[in-house]
Enzyme design. Structure first.
Site, PDB file in Angstrom:
ATOM      1  N   HIS A 277      -7.662  -8.769   1.589  1.00 23.88           N
ATOM      2  CA  HIS A 277      -7.004  -7.485   2.015  1.00 23.88           C
ATOM      3  C   HIS A 277      -5.996  -7.684   2.484  1.00 23.88           C
ATOM      4  CE1 HIS A 277     -10.069  -4.302   0.448  1.00 23.88           C
ATOM      5  NE2 HIS A 277     -10.500  -5.579  -0.153  1.00 23.88           N
TER       6      HIS A 277
ATOM      7  N   GLU B  17      -9.989   3.582  -0.459  1.00 21.91           N
ATOM      8  CA  GLU B  17     -10.229   3.781   0.983  1.00 21.91           C
ATOM      9  C   GLU B  17      -9.208   4.811   1.367  1.00 21.91           C
ATOM     10  OE1 GLU B  17      -9.881  -0.184   2.469  1.00 21.91           O
ATOM     11  OE2 GLU B  17      -8.012  -0.006   3.149  1.00 21.91           O
TER      12      GLU B  17
ATOM     13  N   GLU C 111       0.821  -1.296  -0.074  1.00 25.95           N
ATOM     14  CA  GLU C 111      -0.180   0.066   0.067  1.00 25.95           C
ATOM     15  C   GLU C 111       0.927   1.437   0.010  1.00 25.95           C
ATOM     16  OE1 GLU C 111      -3.451   0.037   2.441  1.00 25.95           O
ATOM     17  OE2 GLU C 111      -3.696  -2.069   2.178  1.00 25.95           O
TER      18      GLU C 111
ATOM     19  N   GLU D 126      -6.575  -6.986  -2.738  1.00 26.67           N
ATOM     20  CA  GLU D 126      -6.347  -5.638  -2.383  1.00 26.67           C
ATOM     21  C   GLU D 126      -4.905  -5.661  -2.845  1.00 26.67           C
ATOM     22  OE1 GLU D 126      -5.828  -3.862   1.317  1.00 26.67           O
ATOM     23  OE2 GLU D 126      -6.957  -2.079   0.776  1.00 26.67           O
TER      24      GLU D 126
HETATM   25  C1  NOJ Z   1      -8.336  -2.580   5.765  1.00 29.52           C
HETATM   26  C2  NOJ Z   1      -9.064  -2.938   4.483  1.00 29.52           C
HETATM   27  O1  NOJ Z   1      -8.245  -2.742   3.423  1.00 29.52           O
HETATM   28  C3  NOJ Z   1     -10.423  -2.190   4.632  1.00 29.52           C
HETATM   29  O2  NOJ Z   1     -11.247  -2.666   3.516  1.00 29.52           O
HETATM   30  C4  NOJ Z   1     -11.127  -2.711   5.831  1.00 29.52           C
HETATM   31  O3  NOJ Z   1     -12.453  -2.057   5.994  1.00 29.52           O
HETATM   32  C5  NOJ Z   1     -10.470  -2.467   6.865  1.00 29.52           C
HETATM   33  N1  NOJ Z   1      -9.203  -2.877   6.881  1.00 29.52           N
HETATM   34  C6  NOJ Z   1     -10.955  -2.814   8.409  1.00 29.52           C
HETATM   35  O4  NOJ Z   1     -10.866  -4.302   8.200  1.00 29.52           O
HETATM   36 CA    CA Z   2      -6.047  -2.157   3.269  1.00 31.14          CA
END
Ligand code: NOJ
Ligand code: CA
Length: 686
Positions: free
Chosen positions: A454, A479, A170, A473
């Site tokens: 993720h 996000e 990320e 992910e």
């Molecule tokens: C990171 C994830 O990428 C996200 O989508 C998720 O809502 C949060 N963690 C909480 O688990």
């Molecule tokens: Ca994430």
């Protein structure tokens, strides 16, 4: 005269050293454009090089492995080389294409050590690139201590990269020459604490040569082995494989053993990186007999509201609890009305509180799972479960099978998993975690459950073998736009040529309220924009509304979230029609007009109709593109509904200003479309 003498001498040498096969130490892609050569130098170090259209793109680069038994880096002898070819067509369960051609020329170079140990290098040349992997012969177990596969660049190529890390993908993309891969630039890419302490990148890393040749290095079929980062040596302008591991041993493997494929995707257009099927072709065919239960879908989620801090995961936390039966039903109603097939619910199970452990079979008391599943079933909407681990992998492993049994029994056919944080004694990319991630997929498949991971290890195409691995992910998704640092404005037009090349990505597109008007963050968003001068980060979604529509076509995933709050879609019902209509499974994909980090225009044909969809996104520069519709059938006339940025639109002013218009088009049509700064467009053609 001299040349032919050297050539004859070469042939003689080849014959003496026992090299067989009509193409000797070289092979080419079926179309002849990519050429791969292997050789061994005086010290017995195997080396390979790659050419594309006569241009050397990878200069002679060393190959090698070190195990607890033997150092295979030098002192090898090349015994022989076998050549073969392969051609078939296969049908993925879901994907960018209804059919994929798996057509390559192969060569296997067999090496031996002085004490008669065998190492083979298997190479496949496709029209879209090269795959190569090592096979260790023998029996019993052996420890892989390191792998030394080099990728030597010929010049200071333009590079699009994220920092090297055993734990994280990320990061923000950096756009520098190769020589710009330094610790300083890596720190601009994101949290230095999780990065490798020397110049390195994570893959896919994308490069462009002075001739405009596009090259992406990655890996395929990652099983029983750590993931590969690439260390960068500026003096030699060379990447070397760098395997994640906590201790000395990278991986204990059972012999005979084949490593994952090291891949070099090559094309003369940026769009060929999007179109490539190399990663999938290098994976084993589907192992699931029945795949009818695997459904590509659009889904909504009790999700963005927590990222906006309107509610929270933890029952009894600082904001209202998100996953209440009532709130979930509201999302189900919205999904049912719009025709979306799933609703993701996070924060439904015990364990989100401080110091608690997740229990994956225990809902919070205000979440009635049976009532919710039944309510959804009546309306054709499936509950998508969520397993956050907070990096407590041991806790998850203990409960994994029971928790999937629980979901299967309840009628939850899909799970999103998460691994936020640092995992004790492991890296996200180390062998133990690769095994763990793969085990979630295999165990879920036994129970007809699809998986979206993720904080994953980067995808390597194993979804061909287990198509219940529907997305992952492994990048900064949308996000990040809800948090304090955001994403750079050129992040989105970089993703299709980098992360998305590895496989489907759960980016979570479709934010309509790009300024968060309906959220408690409203005050922050309406303040003077907070700009980090280096990065151009923004505290809200830095795109136009039309850019959000385009993401459904430009970004590839067989599951796509409709990520915003249900009420926000009511603000632009006509634009929302595009999201309702756009498919997630494709018969064909064409990347039309693209420049890495600047813009991308992609056309795709629906797998279940004759309709085509086109999406375009741009970075912080407004630009006009000419979209030739020559992919349409000749002699037919179509109606195109064009969703484009309005005259005033831009990511930083009037981002939702847009125009929707219909025109008649045909095979010869060319549409000139202007994208605003941070903008985009979407077209539905029927
Ligand atoms: C990171 C994830 O990428 C996200 O989508 C998720 O809502 C949060 N963690 C909480 O688990
Ligand atoms: Ca994430």
């Amino acid at each position: 005269m001299r040349r032919s003498l050297i050539f004859a001498l070469g042939l003689l040498l080849a014959a003496c050293s026992g090299i067989t096969g009509n193409r000797g130490k070289e092979t080419t892609s079926p179309d002849g454009r990519i050429r791969f050569a292997i050789d061994i130098n005086e010290e017995g170090i195997p080396q390979y090089s790659v050419m594309f259209d006569g241009e050397t793109i990878i200069a002679p680069s060393a190959l090698g492995l070190t195990t607890s038994e033997c150092d295979y880096r030098s002192g090898l002898q090349l015994l022989n080389i076998d050549h073969s070819s392969h051609s078939e067509v296969w049908q993925p369960v879901w994907g960018q294409y209804a059919e994929i051609e798996d057509c390559y020329n192969a060569m296997t170079a067999n090496f031996t050590t002085a004490d008669n140990r065998k190492l083979a290098l298997e190479v496949r040349l496709y029209n879209d690139g090269v795959g190569m992997r090592y096979t260790l012969d023998g029996e019993g177990e052996v420890d892989i201590l390191d792998e030394q596969t080099e990728f030597a660049a010929v010049a200071d190529y333009e590079a699009h990269w994220i920092a090297g890390s055993y734990d994280d993908d990320e990061y923000a993309y950096m756009h520098t020459p190769l020589s710009g891969i330094t610790r300083e630039t890596m720190a601009k890419s994101g949290n230095p604490a999780r990065q490798l302490p020397y110049p390195a990148v994570n893959t896919p890393v994308t490069m462009v040569t002075a001739n405009g040749t596009h090259v992406a290095i990655h890996e395929a079929a990652l099983w029983h082995y750590p993931a590969m980062s690439l260390r960068y040596d500026a003096e030699r302008n060379t990447f070397t494989s760098d395997l994640a591991a906590v201790g000395e041993v990278k991986s204990r493997v059972e012999l005979p053993f084949s490593t994952p494929w090291r891949t070099i995707i090559v094309g003369d257009r940026a769009g060929e990186l999007i179109e490539s099927t190399l990663t999938l072709n290098l994976n084993e065919p589907c192992r699931l007999e029945d795949t009818s239960w695997i459904r590509p879908m659009k889904y909504v989620g009790v999700w963005w509201e927590m990222h906006l801090k309107n509610s929270t995961w933890d029952m009894g936390g600082s904001a209202p609890h998100c996953a209440t039966t009532e709130n979930v039903k509201r999302y189900i109603d919205f999904a049912a009305e719009a025709g979306f097939d799933g609703v993701l619910v996070e924060g439904w199970n015990i364990g989100w509180g401080w110091g608690e452990r997740f229990d994956y079979c225990k809902p919070y008391p205000d979440f009635d799972i049976d009532e919710i599943v039944a309510y959804g079933r009546e309306r054709g909407v499936m509950l998508i479960g969520h397993h956050e681990t907070y990096a407590n992998v041991v806790n998850y492993e203990e409960q994994m099978e029971a928790s999937y049994d629980y979901y299967a029994a309840k009628g939850v056919g899909s799970v999103k998993t998460g691994y936020v944080g640092s995992i004790p004694n492991r890296y996200h990319n180390s062998r133990e975690m690769v095994d763990h991630y793969n085990r979630t997929v295999v165990e879920a498949a036994k129970r007809n459950i699809t998986v979206d991971i993720h904080e994953p290890v980067h995808p390597t195409g194993i979804c061909r073998t287990y198509p219940n691995l529907v997305s992952a992910e492994g990048m900064r998704g949308q996000e990040w736009q809800a948090w304090n640092s955001g994403n750079c404005i050129d992040h989105n037009p970089t993703l299709p040529f980098t992360r998305n090349v590895a496989g489907a990505m759960d980016f979570t597109p479709g934010i309509f309220d790009v300024r968060y008007h309906n959220s408690v963050n409203r005050a922050a968003a309406n303040e003077e924009y907070k700009v980090d001068e280096k990065h151009d980060y923004r505290f809200f979604v830095n795109s136009t509304l039309m850019h959000q529509l385009a993401q459904y076509v430009v970004f590839y995933s067989p599951i796509q979230m409709v990520a915003d709050l249900p009420e926000n879609y009511k603000m632009y019902p006509e634009a929302f029609t595009f999201i309702r209509n756009v498919p997630v499974d494709w018969a064909d994909t064409r990347a039309l007009d693209c420049k890495v980090g600047d813009y991308a225009v992609v056309a795709r044909r629906d797998k279940h109709s004759d309709k085509w969809y086109v999406g375009g996104i741009t970075d912080g520069s407004a630009r006009e593109v000419s979209v030739a519709l020559d992919f349409l059938e000749e002699g037919r006339s179509y109606r195109a509904t064009i969703y484009r940025d309005g005259e005033r639109a831009g990511w930083d002013s009037y981002p939702t200003d847009h125009i929707i218009e219909q025109v008649e088009v045909c095979h010869d049509s060319v549409l000139d479309i202007r994208m605003a700064a941070g903008g985009g467009f979407a077209i539905e053609i029927e």
